[in-house]
Structures are given as C-alpha cells and as structure tokens.
Design a protein around this motif. Structure first.
Motif, PDB file in Angstrom:
ATOM      1  N   THR A 450       0.838  -1.208   0.000  1.00 13.48           N
ATOM      2  CA  THR A 450       0.000   0.000   0.000  1.00 13.48           C
ATOM      3  C   THR A 450       0.869   1.252   0.000  1.00 13.48           C
ATOM      4  O   THR A 450       0.556   2.248  -0.678  1.00 13.48           O
ATOM      5  CB  THR A 450      -0.918  -0.007   1.241  1.00 13.48           C
ATOM      6  OG1 THR A 450      -1.712  -1.189   1.234  1.00 13.48           O
ATOM      7  CG2 THR A 450      -1.827   1.203   1.251  1.00 13.48           C
ATOM      8  N   TRP A 451       1.964   1.222   0.761  1.00 14.61           N
ATOM      9  CA  TRP A 451       2.899   2.364   0.809  1.00 14.61           C
ATOM     10  C   TRP A 451       3.442   2.647  -0.580  1.00 14.61           C
ATOM     11  O   TRP A 451       3.527   3.790  -1.015  1.00 14.61           O
ATOM     12  CB  TRP A 451       4.038   2.025   1.787  1.00 14.61           C
ATOM     13  CG  TRP A 451       4.899   3.200   2.161  1.00 14.61           C
ATOM     14  CD1 TRP A 451       5.496   4.071   1.307  1.00 14.61           C
ATOM     15  CD2 TRP A 451       5.245   3.625   3.472  1.00 14.61           C
ATOM     16  NE1 TRP A 451       6.194   5.022   1.995  1.00 14.61           N
ATOM     17  CE2 TRP A 451       6.056   4.756   3.348  1.00 14.61           C
ATOM     18  CE3 TRP A 451       4.961   3.142   4.744  1.00 14.61           C
ATOM     19  CZ2 TRP A 451       6.597   5.424   4.448  1.00 14.61           C
ATOM     20  CZ3 TRP A 451       5.488   3.803   5.818  1.00 14.61           C
ATOM     21  CH2 TRP A 451       6.289   4.942   5.675  1.00 14.61           C
ATOM     22  N   GLU A 452       3.834   1.571  -1.289  1.00 12.00           N
ATOM     23  CA  GLU A 452       4.425   1.739  -2.611  1.00 12.00           C
ATOM     24  C   GLU A 452       3.398   2.227  -3.637  1.00 12.00           C
ATOM     25  O   GLU A 452       3.702   3.055  -4.497  1.00 12.00           O
ATOM     26  CB  GLU A 452       5.037   0.417  -3.084  1.00 12.00           C
ATOM     27  CG  GLU A 452       6.227  -0.036  -2.267  1.00 12.00           C
ATOM     28  CD  GLU A 452       6.699  -1.422  -2.662  1.00 12.00           C
ATOM     29  OE1 GLU A 452       6.053  -2.006  -3.568  1.00 12.00           O
ATOM     30  OE2 GLU A 452       7.696  -1.913  -2.098  1.00 12.00           O
ATOM     31  N   GLU A 453       2.164   1.695  -3.553  1.00 14.23           N
ATOM     32  CA  GLU A 453       1.162   1.995  -4.575  1.00 14.23           C
ATOM     33  C   GLU A 453       0.417   3.291  -4.312  1.00 14.23           C
ATOM     34  O   GLU A 453       0.101   4.026  -5.252  1.00 14.23           O
ATOM     35  CB  GLU A 453       0.163   0.839  -4.659  1.00 14.23           C
ATOM     36  CG  GLU A 453       0.775  -0.457  -5.174  1.00 14.23           C
ATOM     37  CD  GLU A 453      -0.251  -1.574  -5.225  1.00 14.23           C
ATOM     38  OE1 GLU A 453      -1.384  -1.352  -4.715  1.00 14.23           O
ATOM     39  OE2 GLU A 453       0.064  -2.641  -5.771  1.00 14.23           O
ATOM     40  N   ARG A 454       0.112   3.600  -3.041  1.00 17.32           N
ATOM     41  CA  ARG A 454      -0.745   4.747  -2.739  1.00 17.32           C
ATOM     42  C   ARG A 454      -0.030   5.850  -1.980  1.00 17.32           C
ATOM     43  O   ARG A 454      -0.629   6.903  -1.735  1.00 17.32           O
ATOM     44  CB  ARG A 454      -1.936   4.274  -1.901  1.00 17.32           C
ATOM     45  CG  ARG A 454      -2.748   3.156  -2.522  1.00 17.32           C
ATOM     46  CD  ARG A 454      -3.511   3.648  -3.757  1.00 17.32           C
ATOM     47  NE  ARG A 454      -4.484   4.641  -3.382  1.00 17.32           N
ATOM     48  CZ  ARG A 454      -5.733   4.356  -2.972  1.00 17.32           C
ATOM     49  NH1 ARG A 454      -6.121   3.098  -2.904  1.00 17.32           N
ATOM     50  NH2 ARG A 454      -6.577   5.317  -2.665  1.00 17.32           N
ATOM     51  N   GLY A 455       1.216   5.614  -1.597  1.00 22.30           N
ATOM     52  CA  GLY A 455       1.965   6.653  -0.913  1.00 22.30           C
ATOM     53  C   GLY A 455       1.975   6.472   0.596  1.00 22.30           C
ATOM     54  O   GLY A 455       1.194   5.708   1.166  1.00 22.30           O
ATOM     55  N   ALA A 456       2.880   7.218   1.248  1.00 22.68           N
ATOM     56  CA  ALA A 456       3.069   7.063   2.698  1.00 22.68           C
ATOM     57  C   ALA A 456       1.865   7.555   3.488  1.00 22.68           C
ATOM     58  O   ALA A 456       1.470   6.950   4.492  1.00 22.68           O
ATOM     59  CB  ALA A 456       4.325   7.818   3.130  1.00 22.68           C
ATOM     60  N   ASN A 457       1.260   8.673   3.040  1.00 27.06           N
ATOM     61  CA  ASN A 457       0.127   9.223   3.789  1.00 27.06           C
ATOM     62  C   ASN A 457      -1.047   8.254   3.845  1.00 27.06           C
ATOM     63  O   ASN A 457      -1.641   8.028   4.908  1.00 27.06           O
ATOM     64  CB  ASN A 457      -0.334  10.546   3.159  1.00 27.06           C
ATOM     65  CG  ASN A 457       0.679  11.652   3.395  1.00 27.06           C
ATOM     66  OD1 ASN A 457       1.463  11.607   4.342  1.00 27.06           O
ATOM     67  ND2 ASN A 457       0.682  12.653   2.515  1.00 27.06           N
ATOM     68  N   PHE A 458      -1.360   7.669   2.707  1.00 26.80           N
ATOM     69  CA  PHE A 458      -2.488   6.735   2.673  1.00 26.80           C
ATOM     70  C   PHE A 458      -2.169   5.478   3.484  1.00 26.80           C
ATOM     71  O   PHE A 458      -3.035   4.940   4.180  1.00 26.80           O
ATOM     72  CB  PHE A 458      -2.810   6.354   1.226  1.00 26.80           C
ATOM     73  CG  PHE A 458      -4.031   5.491   1.088  1.00 26.80           C
ATOM     74  CD1 PHE A 458      -5.298   6.038   1.148  1.00 26.80           C
ATOM     75  CD2 PHE A 458      -3.905   4.114   0.926  1.00 26.80           C
ATOM     76  CE1 PHE A 458      -6.427   5.232   1.039  1.00 26.80           C
ATOM     77  CE2 PHE A 458      -5.021   3.300   0.814  1.00 26.80           C
ATOM     78  CZ  PHE A 458      -6.285   3.867   0.865  1.00 26.80           C
ATOM     79  N   ALA A 459      -0.920   5.004   3.394  1.00 27.38           N
ATOM     80  CA  ALA A 459      -0.526   3.820   4.157  1.00 27.38           C
ATOM     81  C   ALA A 459      -0.649   4.075   5.663  1.00 27.38           C
ATOM     82  O   ALA A 459      -1.105   3.208   6.418  1.00 27.38           O
ATOM     83  CB  ALA A 459       0.897   3.408   3.802  1.00 27.38           C
ATOM     84  N   LEU A 460      -0.255   5.264   6.111  1.00 26.22           N
ATOM     85  CA  LEU A 460      -0.377   5.580   7.533  1.00 26.22           C
ATOM     86  C   LEU A 460      -1.847   5.680   7.941  1.00 26.22           C
ATOM     87  O   LEU A 460      -2.219   5.270   9.052  1.00 26.22           O
ATOM     88  CB  LEU A 460       0.350   6.890   7.829  1.00 26.22           C
ATOM     89  CG  LEU A 460       1.887   6.836   7.741  1.00 26.22           C
ATOM     90  CD1 LEU A 460       2.481   8.219   7.950  1.00 26.22           C
ATOM     91  CD2 LEU A 460       2.437   5.848   8.769  1.00 26.22           C
ATOM     92  N   LYS A 461      -2.689   6.219   7.051  1.00 27.99           N
ATOM     93  CA  LYS A 461      -4.118   6.290   7.349  1.00 27.99           C
ATOM     94  C   LYS A 461      -4.714   4.887   7.481  1.00 27.99           C
ATOM     95  O   LYS A 461      -5.526   4.625   8.374  1.00 27.99           O
ATOM     96  CB  LYS A 461      -4.844   7.062   6.251  1.00 27.99           C
ATOM     97  CG  LYS A 461      -4.579   8.553   6.254  1.00 27.99           C
ATOM     98  CD  LYS A 461      -5.370   9.234   5.142  1.00 27.99           C
ATOM     99  CE  LYS A 461      -5.103  10.745   5.115  1.00 27.99           C
ATOM    100  NZ  LYS A 461      -5.858  11.417   4.026  1.00 27.99           N
ATOM    101  N   VAL A 462      -4.315   3.993   6.588  1.00 27.52           N
ATOM    102  CA  VAL A 462      -4.822   2.623   6.639  1.00 27.52           C
ATOM    103  C   VAL A 462      -4.348   1.930   7.922  1.00 27.52           C
ATOM    104  O   VAL A 462      -5.121   1.235   8.591  1.00 27.52           O
ATOM    105  CB  VAL A 462      -4.362   1.838   5.398  1.00 27.52           C
ATOM    106  CG1 VAL A 462      -4.685   0.352   5.559  1.00 27.52           C
ATOM    107  CG2 VAL A 462      -5.050   2.377   4.153  1.00 27.52           C
ATOM    108  N   ALA A 463      -3.073   2.136   8.275  1.00 24.88           N
ATOM    109  CA  ALA A 463      -2.551   1.525   9.499  1.00 24.88           C
ATOM    110  C   ALA A 463      -3.278   2.072  10.726  1.00 24.88           C
ATOM    111  O   ALA A 463      -3.637   1.320  11.645  1.00 24.88           O
ATOM    112  CB  ALA A 463      -1.046   1.787   9.599  1.00 24.88           C
TER     113      ALA A 463
END
Length: 522
Positions: A450-463
């Motif tokens: 998810t970090w690679e595909e959608r970026g760090a901000n989105f990955a942190l939101k998902v986490a």
C-alpha cells in the motif's frame, strides 16, 4: 431484481422473527436471568422431627413434605434418618415421606431439609382440578337450624362463590352472632372456626380444603399457618352450581380464615393440604416438628444448575460444556460482533483498514496482551518489519522467499520484545508471543505494498484505521455483559445475521465521504 429483493427481505424477516422468538422464550418462559450478576433468594428450611418410643418397638413415621411445583420450586432435598428405611409417596395434592424401623427405643430425632427458589417455579405444574360440589356435613337439632339460617343469610349477601366464602368467614368471626356461637359451642380457636366455616359451606354444597403454610422469614421456631382454599370456576354463582361439573377451567382461590382476605401472600409456601396432622407416628408418642428457616443469595445461573426443574434452561445450553470449552466458545461467539464493528466502520463510516477481517484477528491478540501493550508491541513489530521489507525489496526477491524472511524476522522480534519487556518488569509483554505471526507478516507485506502503490500518507491512514478498528473490536468483544448475553442467548446471532444481510444492500454515501465531497455539494 425485484424477486431477488423480496427473497432477501423474506430471509431477513425469518431470521429476525426466529431470533426474537427464541430470545423471548428464554426470557419469559425459561426465566433466564438477563445479567450475570442477577441474584435470587434461596430459602433453606430445616424440619426437625422429634418423638419418643417407650421400650423397644417397631416404628412407622408418616410426615408430610411440600409438593413439587407451584409458586416455589424445590431445588434440593436432604433426608437424615440414620437406621430408618425411607419411602416417598406422591399423593393427589401432597407428598409424604415414610420413615420406618424394626426396633428403636428412647428419644428419636429425624431431619428433613429442603432448598426453595421462586425463579424457576411453575404455578400451573401442581394445579390439580378440584371438586365443584360436595354433600352437606351431617348435623342435627338446633345446630342444623343455625346452619340453615346462616346459609340463607350469607346467600342474600353474596353474588358468587368467592363472595359467599368471604361472607361466611366474616360471619363466623363475628363474636356477636348467636347462631355462630351456637355452632362454636364456646370454642373460638382458629381450628374450630375453620371447622364451622367448612360446616356452613358444605350446606351450600361448596367444597373447601385446609391449607397449611409456612411463612418464609428467618426464624428458628416457627408454627404453620392455616388457610382454606376452594376450586372455583369463572362466572359461577351459588345458585347454578352443578354436581356434575368438575371444573374445566377453574382456579384455586385461597382465603384467610381469620379475616376473609383472598389470595396467598408471596411469603407463604404451601407445606401440605388436608385435615390430617402433619405427622403420624405409630408406636411413638410426643411427636412434634420444629421448623427453622434461613435464606441466602445465589446468582440466578448458579441457581439454575442446582434446580432440577430448571434443567430445560441448562440441559441444552453452553453451560453444560466443560469450563475450558465454555471459555473458548465465549471467544468464538464474540467474533461476529467484532466483524459487525468492522462492517459499520467500513461500510457506514468509511474507515480504511488492512484487509477485511485483519482488525478482528488483531483484536483477538489484544485479549491476551491488553489493549495498551498490544498497541505498543504491534506498532514496534510492524515498524521494524516495514524497515526489513523495504530493504528486501531492493534485493528483488520473489514473494515467497521474501515472506519467509519477514516471518522469521517477526518471530525473532516477538521473542526479543518479550524478553526485553520481562527484564523491564512488564510481564504482559510475555503474551506478545501469542500474536498470530502469519497475520503480522501479511500485515507488514500488505502495508508495504500500500505504501508503494498509494503513498506514505495513505498507508499511515490505513494503518491507523486498522488500529482504531481493532481497538473498538477489542472493546466490544471484551464487554462482559455482552459476552454473557451472547453466551446465554445465542439466538442473538440470528438477529445479528439479519442485520448484516440488511446492510448488504446499502449503497449510500459513507460518513467520511460526505466530508470528502463537501466542496462538490457547495
């Protein structure tokens, strides 16, 4: 499409009705307690039977004991009669225990103990139909004339059977009535007044029974109380009583012979019914009974396990399983509520999570570590796992070897974290080994992608959404009143499924999307 929608509605309705019906049956018919801490009174009654045998003789003791059923349930009985044979006889309205011995002498003491509860009682269980007519008691001379005058007077003052009995009681207790005093013949004891009441009512063809009750109050030496009762059919007046009627839908009505009050108080329990003495002793003298009463409080579920008449509550429930199995089932039964929390957060609110049910699995791990320690350990392991996953990505490894390395690294992190927390004095950290390692590994893998595909901000939101969802799921899955409800009333799961099916057709906006598209609305 319309037929499919109708089909879904029918399934939802069936599940909802079935779940509510079973739930209602457990609550209102089986009287299952609504809370785990709900308590009920358990009355303990000791009856001590004393008698004396002169010489060495065979003895036969007949003692009335309370009938099963009715307003109070006998949860346990204990007979202490060393050296005596024992036999219990079920009579039409009573039970009787017979103690017998071939040869005894001197002072003798026998004990009978029972426990009573009102929760699992069945007032209709012992509601045997009574006679609706009786022949008059033979009486002659002036006493007969007095009885006939009283019957005529009472009939003019009453409209039905119940009022006739009440009026009779009031007149018999009137000290200024000359006809009553003639019948009583100077003996104004309660027993003689009850005999007079029975005499007058018999000449109106009204049968009654003597009822001997015990008041449920703490005491060490209590006497039995005397009541009368009659089986009365609704809408029956005195003038249309029929000797052929045996009462198809009547009820027992209880009367206080001292003042005519109708209805047996809640603190009165029936010990035996009839004109006989409570105890009959052959070849024994000075037979007497002493009653002692005490009460205690037990949880209603514990009381159900002690009460044979409540086996329909526990026989086919989870409470019959071994304790370890019960604990495992309690965890399993709460998983659907964790899933429901995810369903609400994802479909209604719009929270993004890693996978569909990953937060539930994480919440299950939090049950062992506790929420705060679980969040800390989860964050530490995922953080270092992401660093390793990022490094392995540069090595251009295939997915299976990469996951194997990450899994091994996760195991090493779990062990190291547990040892470190133990050295620091945090014993909860030892439970971190119960984290599902494969789930942690897949969480790291999916979060990295998810970090690679959608970026760090989105990955942190998902986490963050995953942790919030897991925390809420942990809260609802560990809510003790809800655990008790689901474990005791498993039909709630049918209602839960119907709700989930109803949400399956929801196509509206999620709450977070309303903020997202707020500019478009303007």
């Amino acid at each position: 499409m319309r037929s499919l929608t109708m089909h879904l509605k029918i399934i939802i309705t069936i599940l909802l009705v079935l779940g509510v019906s079973i739930l209602s049956y457990q609550i209102f018919v089986l009287k299952t307690p609504l809370t785990e801490k709900e308590v009920d009174n358990l009355w303990t009654i000791d009856a001590r039977v004393n008698f004396e045998v002169k010489g060495s003789k065979p003895v036969n003791i007949e003692f009335y004991i309370p009938p099963k059923g009715g307003d109070y349930t006998v949860s346990n009985e204990l007979f202490l009669a060393s050296g005596y044979g024992q036999n219990i006889t079920n009579l039409p309205y009573n039970r009787q225990v017979t103690w017998s011995a071939r040869s005894v002498s001197g002072q003798q003491t026998l004990f009978y103990r029972l426990n009573l509860t009102k929760r699992y009682s069945d007032a209709t269980a012992n509601n045997i139909k009574g006679d609706m007519w009786r022949s008059p008691i033979s009486v002659v001379g002036a006493k007969k004339d007095a009885v006939e005058r009283l019957v005529k007077e009472i009939r003019s003052k009453s409209a039905n059977i119940s009022s006739f009995i009440t009026t009779t009681i009031n007149i018999i207790n009137d000290p200024n009535n000359s006809d009553v005093q003639l019948i009583l013949n100077g003996n104004n004891s309660l027993e003689n007044r009850v005999n007079a009441i029975e005499l007058v009512l018999s000449h109106a063809y009204i049968p009654i029974q003597l009822v001997h009750t015990l008041q449920l109050s703490k005491s060490t030496n209590q006497n039995l109380n005397l009541w009368i009762r009659s089986y009365i059919e609704p809408s029956k007046s005195i003038d249309n009583r029929d000797s052929t009627i045996n009462g198809s839908n009547g009820n027992w009505y209880y009367f206080n012979p001292s003042n005519g009050d109708i209805g047996l108080p809640d603190d009165q329990m029936v010990w035996w019914i009839g004109n006989d003495d409570i105890i009959k002793a052959d070849n024994a003298s000075r037979a007497r009974v002493n009653f002692s009463l005490a009460n205690s409080e037990l949880t209603a579920i514990h009381l159900a396990k002690l009460t044979p008449d409540s086996n329909n509550l526990t026989e086919y429930s989870f409470y019959t399983l071994p304790i370890t199995t019960q604990l495992a089932y309690q965890v399993m039964l709460m998983i659907p509520f964790g899933v429901l929390m995810i369903l609400l957060l994802r479909n209604i609110i719009g929270v993004n999570t890693l996978g569909t049910f990953t937060p539930v699995l994480i919440a299950l791990a939090f049950r062992e570590t506790g929420l705060i320690f679980g969040l800390v350990f989860f964050s530490i392991i995922v953080f270092f796992g992401l660093l390793l996953r990022s490094y392995l990505e540069h090595l251009k490894l295939q997915m299976l070897p990469r996951l194997s390395v990450v899994l091994t690294f996760v195991v090493m992190l779990i062990i190291f974290t547990g040892l470190l927390s133990h050295k620091l004095g945090f014993e909860q950290g030892l439970s971190v080994s119960l984290f599902p390692m494969v789930i942690l590994t897949m969480t790291i893998e999916r979060l990295s992608i998810t970090w690679e595909e959608r970026g760090a901000n989105f990955a942190l939101k998902v986490a963050l959404g995953t942790l919030i969802t897991a925390s809420l799921a942990y809260g609802i899955m560990g809510f003790k009143p809800l655990i008790y409800w689901v474990f005791t009333f498993p039909s709630i799961l049918l209602i839960l499924i119907s709700f989930m099916l109803a949400m399956g057709r929801y196509r509206g906006y999620r709450l977070l999307e309303l903020f997202r598209f707020q500019a478009m609305l303007k």
